[in-house]
Structures are given as C-alpha cells and as structure tokens.
Design a protein around this motif. Structure first.
Motif, PDB file in Angstrom:
ATOM      1  N   GLY A 297       0.821  -1.211   0.000  1.00  0.00           N
ATOM      2  CA  GLY A 297       0.000   0.000   0.000  1.00  0.00           C
ATOM      3  C   GLY A 297       0.859   1.268   0.000  1.00  0.00           C
ATOM      4  O   GLY A 297       0.603   2.195  -0.766  1.00  0.00           O
ATOM      5  N   ILE A 298       1.891   1.258   0.849  1.00  0.00           N
ATOM      6  CA  ILE A 298       2.801   2.403   0.921  1.00  0.00           C
ATOM      7  C   ILE A 298       3.476   2.628  -0.433  1.00  0.00           C
ATOM      8  O   ILE A 298       3.523   3.733  -0.965  1.00  0.00           O
ATOM      9  CB  ILE A 298       3.887   2.153   1.999  1.00  0.00           C
ATOM     10  N   MET A 299       3.981   1.508  -1.002  1.00  0.00           N
ATOM     11  CA  MET A 299       4.703   1.550  -2.270  1.00  0.00           C
ATOM     12  C   MET A 299       3.814   2.081  -3.405  1.00  0.00           C
ATOM     13  O   MET A 299       4.244   2.883  -4.231  1.00  0.00           O
ATOM     14  CB  MET A 299       5.123   0.114  -2.568  1.00  0.00           C
ATOM     15  N   ALA A 300       2.563   1.605  -3.444  1.00  0.00           N
ATOM     16  CA  ALA A 300       1.654   1.980  -4.529  1.00  0.00           C
ATOM     17  C   ALA A 300       1.381   3.482  -4.513  1.00  0.00           C
ATOM     18  O   ALA A 300       1.429   4.139  -5.555  1.00  0.00           O
ATOM     19  CB  ALA A 300       0.343   1.202  -4.394  1.00  0.00           C
ATOM     20  N   VAL A 301       1.128   4.020  -3.317  1.00  0.00           N
ATOM     21  CA  VAL A 301       0.832   5.445  -3.216  1.00  0.00           C
ATOM     22  C   VAL A 301       2.053   6.275  -3.616  1.00  0.00           C
ATOM     23  O   VAL A 301       1.936   7.286  -4.301  1.00  0.00           O
ATOM     24  CB  VAL A 301       0.344   5.791  -1.789  1.00  0.00           C
ATOM     25  N   ARG A 302       3.234   5.807  -3.213  1.00  0.00           N
ATOM     26  CA  ARG A 302       4.467   6.500  -3.610  1.00  0.00           C
ATOM     27  C   ARG A 302       4.621   6.524  -5.128  1.00  0.00           C
ATOM     28  O   ARG A 302       5.198   7.435  -5.693  1.00  0.00           O
ATOM     29  CB  ARG A 302       5.692   5.805  -2.989  1.00  0.00           C
ATOM     30  N   ALA A 303       4.113   5.467  -5.809  1.00  0.00           N
ATOM     31  CA  ALA A 303       4.239   5.391  -7.274  1.00  0.00           C
ATOM     32  C   ALA A 303       3.136   6.189  -7.975  1.00  0.00           C
ATOM     33  O   ALA A 303       3.013   6.130  -9.202  1.00  0.00           O
ATOM     34  CB  ALA A 303       4.218   3.943  -7.727  1.00  0.00           C
ATOM     35  N   GLY A 304       2.295   6.892  -7.205  1.00  0.00           N
ATOM     36  CA  GLY A 304       1.283   7.743  -7.825  1.00  0.00           C
ATOM     37  C   GLY A 304      -0.053   7.074  -8.059  1.00  0.00           C
ATOM     38  O   GLY A 304      -0.879   7.545  -8.835  1.00  0.00           O
ATOM     39  N   ILE A 305      -0.289   5.932  -7.376  1.00  0.00           N
ATOM     40  CA  ILE A 305      -1.561   5.224  -7.517  1.00  0.00           C
ATOM     41  C   ILE A 305      -2.454   5.596  -6.334  1.00  0.00           C
ATOM     42  O   ILE A 305      -1.959   5.763  -5.213  1.00  0.00           O
ATOM     43  CB  ILE A 305      -1.278   3.714  -7.594  1.00  0.00           C
ATOM     44  N   THR A 306      -3.757   5.778  -6.584  1.00  0.00           N
ATOM     45  CA  THR A 306      -4.630   6.194  -5.489  1.00  0.00           C
ATOM     46  C   THR A 306      -4.885   5.018  -4.544  1.00  0.00           C
ATOM     47  O   THR A 306      -4.766   3.860  -4.952  1.00  0.00           O
ATOM     48  CB  THR A 306      -6.001   6.671  -6.017  1.00  0.00           C
ATOM     49  N   PRO A 307      -5.246   5.291  -3.268  1.00  0.00           N
ATOM     50  CA  PRO A 307      -5.567   4.205  -2.347  1.00  0.00           C
ATOM     51  C   PRO A 307      -6.672   3.288  -2.891  1.00  0.00           C
ATOM     52  O   PRO A 307      -6.607   2.066  -2.711  1.00  0.00           O
ATOM     53  CB  PRO A 307      -6.015   4.939  -1.078  1.00  0.00           C
ATOM     54  N   ALA A 308      -7.668   3.867  -3.572  1.00  0.00           N
ATOM     55  CA  ALA A 308      -8.757   3.043  -4.119  1.00  0.00           C
ATOM     56  C   ALA A 308      -8.234   2.091  -5.195  1.00  0.00           C
ATOM     57  O   ALA A 308      -8.601   0.914  -5.238  1.00  0.00           O
ATOM     58  CB  ALA A 308      -9.862   3.933  -4.692  1.00  0.00           C
ATOM     59  N   GLN A 309      -7.335   2.587  -6.048  1.00  0.00           N
ATOM     60  CA  GLN A 309      -6.765   1.718  -7.091  1.00  0.00           C
ATOM     61  C   GLN A 309      -5.875   0.640  -6.485  1.00  0.00           C
ATOM     62  O   GLN A 309      -5.913  -0.519  -6.914  1.00  0.00           O
ATOM     63  CB  GLN A 309      -5.939   2.570  -8.081  1.00  0.00           C
ATOM     64  N   ALA A 310      -5.092   1.008  -5.476  1.00  0.00           N
ATOM     65  CA  ALA A 310      -4.227   0.023  -4.821  1.00  0.00           C
ATOM     66  C   ALA A 310      -5.078  -1.085  -4.211  1.00  0.00           C
ATOM     67  O   ALA A 310      -4.743  -2.273  -4.297  1.00  0.00           O
ATOM     68  CB  ALA A 310      -3.380   0.701  -3.742  1.00  0.00           C
ATOM     69  N   THR A 311      -6.205  -0.693  -3.602  1.00  0.00           N
ATOM     70  CA  THR A 311      -7.113  -1.667  -3.004  1.00  0.00           C
ATOM     71  C   THR A 311      -7.693  -2.589  -4.079  1.00  0.00           C
ATOM     72  O   THR A 311      -7.772  -3.807  -3.902  1.00  0.00           O
ATOM     73  CB  THR A 311      -8.257  -0.934  -2.267  1.00  0.00           C
ATOM     74  N   ALA A 312      -8.077  -2.000  -5.221  1.00  0.00           N
ATOM     75  CA  ALA A 312      -8.626  -2.798  -6.316  1.00  0.00           C
ATOM     76  C   ALA A 312      -7.585  -3.799  -6.829  1.00  0.00           C
ATOM     77  O   ALA A 312      -7.901  -4.954  -7.125  1.00  0.00           O
ATOM     78  CB  ALA A 312      -9.086  -1.885  -7.452  1.00  0.00           C
ATOM     79  N   ILE A 313      -6.328  -3.373  -6.899  1.00  0.00           N
ATOM     80  CA  ILE A 313      -5.263  -4.278  -7.365  1.00  0.00           C
ATOM     81  C   ILE A 313      -5.123  -5.451  -6.399  1.00  0.00           C
ATOM     82  O   ILE A 313      -5.080  -6.612  -6.805  1.00  0.00           O
ATOM     83  CB  ILE A 313      -3.914  -3.523  -7.497  1.00  0.00           C
ATOM     84  N   SER A 314      -5.099  -5.180  -5.092  1.00  0.00           N
ATOM     85  CA  SER A 314      -4.934  -6.251  -4.114  1.00  0.00           C
ATOM     86  C   SER A 314      -6.118  -7.215  -4.134  1.00  0.00           C
ATOM     87  O   SER A 314      -5.950  -8.425  -4.039  1.00  0.00           O
ATOM     88  CB  SER A 314      -4.773  -5.676  -2.704  1.00  0.00           C
ATOM     89  N   LEU A 315      -7.319  -6.653  -4.285  1.00  0.00           N
ATOM     90  CA  LEU A 315      -8.521  -7.499  -4.278  1.00  0.00           C
ATOM     91  C   LEU A 315      -8.574  -8.399  -5.510  1.00  0.00           C
ATOM     92  O   LEU A 315      -8.997  -9.555  -5.428  1.00  0.00           O
ATOM     93  CB  LEU A 315      -9.770  -6.605  -4.210  1.00  0.00           C
ATOM     94  N   THR A 316      -8.131  -7.905  -6.656  1.00  0.00           N
ATOM     95  CA  THR A 316      -8.271  -8.691  -7.888  1.00  0.00           C
ATOM     96  C   THR A 316      -7.044  -9.556  -8.182  1.00  0.00           C
ATOM     97  O   THR A 316      -7.140 -10.500  -8.954  1.00  0.00           O
ATOM     98  CB  THR A 316      -8.523  -7.776  -9.109  1.00  0.00           C
ATOM     99  N   ASN A 317      -5.900  -9.255  -7.598  1.00  0.00           N
ATOM    100  CA  ASN A 317      -4.684 -10.010  -7.931  1.00  0.00           C
ATOM    101  C   ASN A 317      -4.227 -10.968  -6.840  1.00  0.00           C
ATOM    102  O   ASN A 317      -3.757 -12.063  -7.136  1.00  0.00           O
ATOM    103  CB  ASN A 317      -3.536  -9.064  -8.274  1.00  0.00           C
ATOM    104  N   LEU A 318      -4.303 -10.555  -5.598  1.00  0.00           N
ATOM    105  CA  LEU A 318      -3.957 -11.410  -4.466  1.00  0.00           C
ATOM    106  C   LEU A 318      -2.592 -12.085  -4.643  1.00  0.00           C
ATOM    107  O   LEU A 318      -2.467 -13.299  -4.565  1.00  0.00           O
ATOM    108  CB  LEU A 318      -5.056 -12.477  -4.309  1.00  0.00           C
ATOM    109  N   THR A 319      -1.582 -11.290  -4.906  1.00  0.00           N
ATOM    110  CA  THR A 319      -0.234 -11.825  -5.070  1.00  0.00           C
ATOM    111  C   THR A 319       0.770 -10.708  -4.809  1.00  0.00           C
ATOM    112  O   THR A 319       0.498  -9.556  -5.155  1.00  0.00           O
ATOM    113  CB  THR A 319      -0.021 -12.395  -6.482  1.00  0.00           C
ATOM    114  N   SER A 320       1.895 -11.016  -4.158  1.00  0.00           N
ATOM    115  CA  SER A 320       2.806  -9.932  -3.783  1.00  0.00           C
ATOM    116  C   SER A 320       3.752  -9.513  -4.904  1.00  0.00           C
ATOM    117  O   SER A 320       3.727  -8.355  -5.341  1.00  0.00           O
ATOM    118  CB  SER A 320       3.600 -10.330  -2.545  1.00  0.00           C
TER     119      SER A 320
END
Lengths: 99, 237
Positions: B27-50
């Motif tokens: 989550g920290i990394m995604a926001v630093r890369a310019g992705i919104t918290p909502a998009q980061a959440t969507a990525i985690s929910l749909t991908n489920l992989t580190s």
C-alpha cells in the motif's frame, strides 16, 4: 492509458494462470514419476522462495539471520505455523533494538 | 460443511497476519508510485499476489505497454499454474463442481497452496473458501492501511514484520525435512539452485527462477526417491 485497464490486464492474466489447471485438469495422474514430482513440488517451491530471500526480508541481514535461526529451531520442534512466524518477527525486532 | 469453513478460516489466520504486514508495504509503495488508495485496493482485491503486484506497479508507473504488463504477470505468476495442477490432485471431486473450481482458483497463492497441500484430507470447497476469505481480508485490509496511513508504525516494527511470511514457510517445510531424507534432499537442492540464481544467474527474473529451481529439484527427487502411495499417505501425516 487509464490505470483501470492496466489493473484489468493484471487481474485477468493472473486469474487465468490459476484457473486453467485447477478447473480443467480432472484426470488422476497415474505416472509414478509425475506423482512423485508433484509430491515434492510444494517443498521445492517454498525452499526456493525462502532461501536466500529471507535474509533480505527485514532490511538487515543480522536481524533476519536471528529471525531465521529462531524460526528453524521452533519449526524443528513442530510448533504451530503462527507461533513460528511471529517468533521469527519478534526475534528480528529484538535483535534490531540492540543494533 | 460449516465445520470445514471454520477450519479453513482458522488455518487462514496466520496467512492473514502475514499478509497484513506485506500488503501494508504494498500500500505504501503503490501510493508512492502515484496510484490512489482506491486503485491500490482494487489491485490487491483482484490479484492477491505480492511479487506480481509490485511488478505491476512498476509497469504502471513507467507507463509500460499492456503486452509488457501481461508478460510480466505471466512470468512472475506462472508458478501458480504448477501449484494449481498439484492441488487439482487433492480435491474432493464429488464436491468440487465447475463453478466451485472457478471460484476457489481465484485464491491460490503461495501460502494458501502451502497450507492446503499439507492437509491429509481431500480439499473441500468450504475449507478453501474459509481460508481464502480470511486471507483476502488480511491482504486487502493491509493494503488499505498502508495506502492511507503508511507512516503510522515505526520502521523497526514494519522491518521486523517483513520476515513473517518466510517464518511460516520454514514452519511448513522443516518438520518433513526432519522426518524424510527425500524432502531434505528436495529442500537443499531447491535452496542451492535459488542461491545460484540470486548471485550468479542474475538475469533470470524472480518468477522464472522459482519455477526452474522447483522443477529441477522436484524432478531429481522424483528420480532418486520415487514415492509410492503408502509412503505418500504416511508422509502427509
């Protein structure tokens, strides 16, 4: 390009990789070699993912080594997964506070 | 059925705790890369992989092509195909209909695969659903927390939490290593190859390296120590 499109491609590819073998492979594998191969796969995957990556997991090789040692000892005595996992983190944290 | 659901959920708790710390970092990394918290959440929910998600963020941040995105995901996540194939042999076939397979395959991660393959009973959909639900909760919850409030925890804590998932892996493969020479061989071979890829053949990506290590070590073990069905049952106990 919209971020939503990237996310859709990521999710689609990742899902298909998991879904295709799980859903469409129905036969029971008869070959002794293949059965043995699949029996060993989980251990091989986990070992390859853990070593040497575990030593870089805490930002300090020293604290990671302490955590690894604690995990190995507790796992050797068959302690539950959660106990081993959290004790490893605790060992890394405590070691880090002395550095 | 309800019993299986609860058992799966219980087995999912250590996975969820481990995920919480890892996805917090994502989550920290995604926001630093310019992705919104909502998009980061969507990525985690749909991908489920580190690893796949971390690489995906890189592709998005560098405005890569969609082909590149697909190839990166394929390479890093191809190991799941091997795990799915292995789990397909352990399923309770009378309960796993097509639809249930389509649903449960969403949740095949390294950790869920590891815990599922350590079960002696055939896997039921309820058991897998319970485990996946708890694990997803941890993974998505950690992402939200990391994206929204990444700076709350002191670094000494987040650093130490980085080892949690590896500690769990060790707890899974060490007990059988102690009991079976064949598993000791497999683990030592895979670890040795993995070290080679880390320090010598550094051009190979993480995902491919894991696949190559696992295939060579398991094939060698299968040739040297063929498993018969009786031994398979005994080893699983």
């Amino acid at each position: 390009m919209s971020t939503a499109v990237y996310i859709a491609v990521m999710a689609g590819v990742t899902y298909l990789i998991r879904m295709l073998p799980f859903t469409f492979f129905r036969r029971e594998i008869k070959s002794g070699f293949l059965r043995s191969f699949l029996y060993y796969i989980p251990y091989a995957v986990l070992a390859a993912m853990t070593i040497p990556a575990i030593f870089y997991s805490t930002g300090s090789i020293i604290t990671a080594a302490a955590g690894t040692a604690v995990a190995l000892i507790l796992a050797w005595f068959d302690l539950p997964l959660i106990a081993v996992a959290l004790a490893a983190a605790a060992a890394a944290f405590v070691t880090g506070s002395f550095l | 059925m309800k019993k299986d659901l609860l058992k799966g959920a219980e087995h999912g708790i250590p996975i969820a705790l481990g995920y919480l710390s890892v996805s917090f970092g994502f989550g920290i990394m995604a926001v630093r890369a310019g992705i919104t918290p909502a998009q980061a959440t969507a990525i985690s929910l749909t991908n489920l992989t580190s690893a796949g998600q971390a690489a995906g963020i890189d592709v998005i941040a560098s405005a890569g092509t969609l082909i590149e995105m697909a190839l990166v995901q394929l390479t890093i996540n191809l190991r799941y195909a091997l795990m799915s194939l292995s789990l397909s042999q352990k399923l309770d076939k009378s309960k796993f209909t097509l639809l249930k397979r389509l649903i449960a395959s969403y949740g095949i991660t390294d950790e869920i695969f590891a815990v599922c393959s350590a079960q002696t009973q055939p896997l039921t959909p309820s058991y897998m659903y319970g485990m996946i639900a708890i694990a997803v909760l941890g993974w998505v919850g950690g992402t939200v927390l990391g994206a929204v409030a990444g700076t709350v925890l002191p670094e000494s804590v987040t650093n130490a939490m980085g080892i949690v998932l590896y500690g769990m892996f060790i707890a899974i493969f060490i007990p059988p290593v102690r009991k079976h020479k064949s598993v000791l061989f497999t683990v030592a071979a895979a670890a040795g190859l993995s070290i080679l890829f880390r320090y010598v053949f550094t051009g190979v990506s993480f995902g491919f390296a894991i696949i190559i290590c696992a295939v060579i070590a398991s094939a060698a073990a299968a040739l040297l120590f063929p498993v018969d069905e009786a031994a398979e049952k005994e080893a699983a106990e």
